[in-house]
Design an enzyme around this catalytic site. Structure first.
Site, PDB file in Angstrom:
ATOM      1  N   LYS B  52      39.641  40.318  41.777  1.00 20.44           N
ATOM      2  CA  LYS B  52      39.407  41.509  40.953  1.00 20.44           C
ATOM      3  C   LYS B  52      40.259  41.473  39.679  1.00 20.44           C
ATOM      4  CE  LYS B  52      37.470  42.122  44.179  1.00 20.44           C
ATOM      5  NZ  LYS B  52      36.593  41.076  44.623  1.00 20.44           N
ATOM      6  N   GLY B 142      41.296  34.892  61.312  1.00 15.88           N
ATOM      7  CA  GLY B 142      40.707  34.826  59.976  1.00 15.88           C
ATOM      8  C   GLY B 142      39.677  33.743  59.797  1.00 15.88           C
ATOM      9  N   GLY B 178      27.537  27.387  45.522  1.00 19.36           N
ATOM     10  CA  GLY B 178      27.328  28.567  46.354  1.00 19.36           C
ATOM     11  C   GLY B 178      27.194  29.828  45.512  1.00 19.36           C
ATOM     12  N   ILE B 182      31.670  35.330  46.849  1.00 19.75           N
ATOM     13  CA  ILE B 182      32.844  34.699  46.231  1.00 19.75           C
ATOM     14  C   ILE B 182      32.423  33.811  45.066  1.00 19.75           C
ATOM     15  CG2 ILE B 182      34.744  33.082  46.636  1.00 19.75           C
ATOM     16  CD1 ILE B 182      34.803  34.163  49.553  1.00 19.75           C
ATOM     17  N   ASP B 310      37.805  38.521  60.205  1.00 24.44           N
ATOM     18  CA  ASP B 310      36.929  37.404  59.844  1.00 24.44           C
ATOM     19  C   ASP B 310      36.667  36.468  61.027  1.00 24.44           C
ATOM     20  OD1 ASP B 310      37.087  38.426  57.307  1.00 24.44           O
ATOM     21  OD2 ASP B 310      37.680  36.551  56.355  1.00 24.44           O
ATOM     22  N   HIS B 445      24.881  65.205  34.542  1.00 21.78           N
ATOM     23  CA  HIS B 445      24.091  64.640  33.461  1.00 21.78           C
ATOM     24  C   HIS B 445      24.990  64.393  32.269  1.00 21.78           C
ATOM     25  CE1 HIS B 445      20.520  63.845  31.067  1.00 21.78           C
ATOM     26  NE2 HIS B 445      21.000  64.629  30.124  1.00 21.78           N
TER      27      HIS B 445
END
EC number: 1.8.1.4
Lengths: 480, 480
Positions: B52, B142, B178, B182, B310, B445
């Site tokens: 991020k 994980g 991919g 990610i 995970d 609005h």
């Protein structure tokens, strides 16, 4: 003078009036819609839409200035005021065009042009050309900007929001009188676009905020990037060439004189109910001259007259005008079988950055006399994960909850993505969720909604502590 | 070898493991938490947070490029790759620091370092130094990136997401293998930051989307700004100096060879369950080698072993890992009195721009065999008012509803502010609202939420039409 007999007369072809006309027509009634000004709603012509267009440009300019914080450097930035205003006007015209298409679709015989005033409870006179006899009527005359008397008849450079959207370039300087939603939106946008802006507020109000703690944060956050002067009243103004010399007086009695290219009056709006001949209707009026009405039905007293949109000054924002209009028109069409219409959870948004948002029951309303104590939870966005990642970590959210039931009551905030958080919380309020139920909802990661969760956890902890031993007075912050 | 007797053994000190350890401790049980790698969660170290941070820089760069559309010109922009990566790493370190503080707060005697493997249903061996006898265990090991065999042992410039966040500067070029969440997040961010990026997808998948109509829009929208090549499989790769020569084969059989500074493998993640000695536990395993478990309790079969995060591959995203961990740890602590824990409405977000979001029941799930037909509503953001005002008018939202009950079932989208719309809709789903009830909610609005309303109106109209005469097959779009 032409005479016309109709079932329903709708005065005003703005958002509320158009909605009322359409709703009345669904009952198969003969309806007319009367407009004295240019067609096109306040929202599309001079309100929501053009202001958001100006704000979008301002956010781009702001990002250019602040991208360096991410390692991304703008070169010599240049704000092309003519291009900014050209986009604002052309997109505005596009939105107005959609409204005009709607007006065009109304049969010509249902449209009357001119100023309408009541001459009796069942008659309206349109200018000097038509007398309309009606069974029921909807007042949907909208509102106009309030201009303080000290700024009357000064010259062309004392303006209101409508005038901003006719500019073909950005001005050098603007004094904005008023820190309500319109003043703050326009003032911040112009400031971010490189205009020298001074904002003057009569008192210490910030948009629609009533929670003193949120208001204080908002004053600080907005003042970080803008010159905002609270406790200033207009004393006099003079036009000098293409400038205004403006003298403001502080509440302490000091006078300040400065020159601006424009003085923009944004100190509230007046409902257009003063030139309607309401004295001929027999309706009972409020001290502000607005007919008393039932907000569930829009009916004025027990009469055959309804009032919708900005004209009734209940919640002068577009979505409410739209709902008002639909309810008023439906009831005007089905009169005397008047029914309550759908009213939604209150939600108001000022599209400043951060957004200023209030929803559900306000802090002021909850703090009113005779109301039970309520719990408060809060979160600062200063260290909220995602807000910080985006360098938008400014603001405060306060959420309110009921001790006995644990129900969520409302919120006020100045917050990044506040417009979106406002919808989430307003929906939760309308669903009558408890704070616990809200905490059971999904919160993704990393999102600004996690800040909402922090505030709700704080609120739940304060609800669990129970009502504090002494009921909070107006100057105490309850529950925290 | 040291021997240790505990009540609860938690394998893995990531988000799920830390949550499980804390939950188990609330029952007053003796618990240990075992970690073989560096402390700090996948989320903070190499996942949600640093991605991020990179995306925030990329959005700033993107805005600089597109501000001209508002009349705001950025001049000669310069992306300081070293500064971009320095902020990503230093803020990442700060987030990791919060995790490490949490780990530090765990008593030293509860923390074991080393690789754990089961040697019996009630024993774990840690490296060669400790044997742990436990009453109950939580597997919270994980996941790790999957690297296609063709890209094994090629050289240091074949990398995974973890490596990106160690960069001290931006590279010149990257091939991303991919188009999952990610791959798309990193690929788009790097591309916006001026890196030459090629994205390769095995088939035609786009993040977590299962609705073919939304997926097609997403392919088109994302391809407008990025070089994405679908139907490409890695064939071979060779390290040449500090570059990789990558040969991909299309499903049509053509070969394409190009050079990149890095090849980033983002073709899925593998749960870390293959080196755990699960064969010694007697647990029944799925074809992927994951113990079968109850998603309400995280219990593996009827055993004393639980699996969270995970590692169980159910919903490998942080908020779920957190919930999994709490449920698994609670049940490990209260075993054999195992109880269902709180599971929330499914919500997944890819923080591309526009965001790719799925929530509630997926299109694929709803279209499965034996399921009743469902209605669909949709909105394109191309002409959605506010999206257009902000020049973010790209994307499509599709919402699903049940014919019989009118209930809202789920949604998939690529949409501006999709992360926020996703929360609104996921909460509505969890509240089991009908589409009609959602349409009664407030919509301000002008907001992007009004696009949601358009889609919901379309959905309600299709629900009202009733089930189409022939039930829709997998290749038909039902209800529209």
């Amino acid at each position: 003078m032409q005479e016309l007999e109709v079932d329903v007369a709708v005065i005003g072809a703005g958002t509320a009036g158009l909605g009322a006309y359409r709703a009345a027509r669904t009952h198969g009634k003969r309806a007319v819609i009367i407009e004295s000004g240019p067609y096109g709603t306040t929202c599309a012509r001079v309100g929501c839409m053009p202001s958001k267009l100006l704000i979008a440009a301002a956010e781009a300019a702001h990002m250019l200035e602040h991208a360096a914080g991410f390692g991304v450097h703008a070169g010599a930035t240049r704000i092309d005021g003519a291009a900014v205003m050209a986009r604002v006007r052309s997109e505005r015209d596009r939105f107005v065009g959609f409204v005009l298409e709607g007006v065009d679709a109304i049969p010509a015989e249902d449209k009357l042009r001119g100023h309408a005033r009541f001459t009796s409870p069942h008659t309206l006179q349109i200018d000097e050309h038509t007398l309309v006899r009606f069974q029921t009527a909807v007042i949907a005359t909208g509102s106009r900007p309030f201009v303080p008397t000290e700024l009357h008849n000064v010259g062309p450079n004392v303006i209101v929001n409508d005038d901003v959207f006719e500019w073909t370039d950005l001005p050098k300087s603007v004094a904005v009188i008023g820190t309500g939603v319109i003043g703050l939106e326009l003032g911040q946008a112009l400031s971010r676009l490189g205009v020298r802006v001074t904002m003057y507020a009569r008192g210490g109000s910030v948009a629609q905020l009533t929670d003193p703690v949120v208001r204080e944060t908002a004053m600080r956050v907005l003042s970080e990037e803008m010159d905002i002067r609270f406790q200033h009243l207009p004393l006099r103004a003079t036009q000098h060439g293409d400038e205004i010399e403006l003298t403001m007086r502080t509440t302490a009695g000091d006078e300040v004189t400065e020159r601006y290219q424009y003085v923009l009056c944004a100190s509230g709006r007046l409902p257009n109910v003063d030139m309607l001949g309401l004295e001929c209707t027999g309706l009972e009026l409020s001290p502000r001259g607005i007919p008393l009405f039932d907000p569930r039905t829009m009916q004025c007293g027990a009469s055959h007259i309804f009032i919708a949109g900005d004209a009734n000054a209940e919640r002068p924002v577009l979505p409410e005008a739209s709902d008002h209009g639909r309810i008023a028109g439906d009831n005007a069409g089905r009169y005397p079988d008047v029914r309550p219409g759908l009213r939604r959870a209150p939600l108001t948004i000022a599209f400043t950055e951060p957004n200023v948002v209030a929803l559900g029951r306000s802090y002021r309303e909850l703090s009113g006399e005779g109301k039970p104590a309520f719990a408060v939870g809060q979160v600062s966005f200063h260290n909220q994960g995602r807000s910080r990642v985006m360098l938008q970590n400014r603001g405060l959210l306060r959420v309110y909850g009921e001790y006995r039931t644990g129900k969520f009551l409302g919120a006020e905030m100045i917050a990044p993505r506040g417009e979106n958080l406002g919808h989430l919380l307003a929906w939760a309020y309308q669903c009558r969720l408890t704070v616990k139920e809200m905490l059971d909802m999904p919160f993704y990661h990393p999102v600004i909604e996690e800040g909402v969760r922090t505030a709700l956890r704080d609120l739940q902890a304060n609800i669990d502590k129970g009502v504090p031993p002494e009921p909070p007075g107006p100057d105490r912050t309850p529950g925290i």
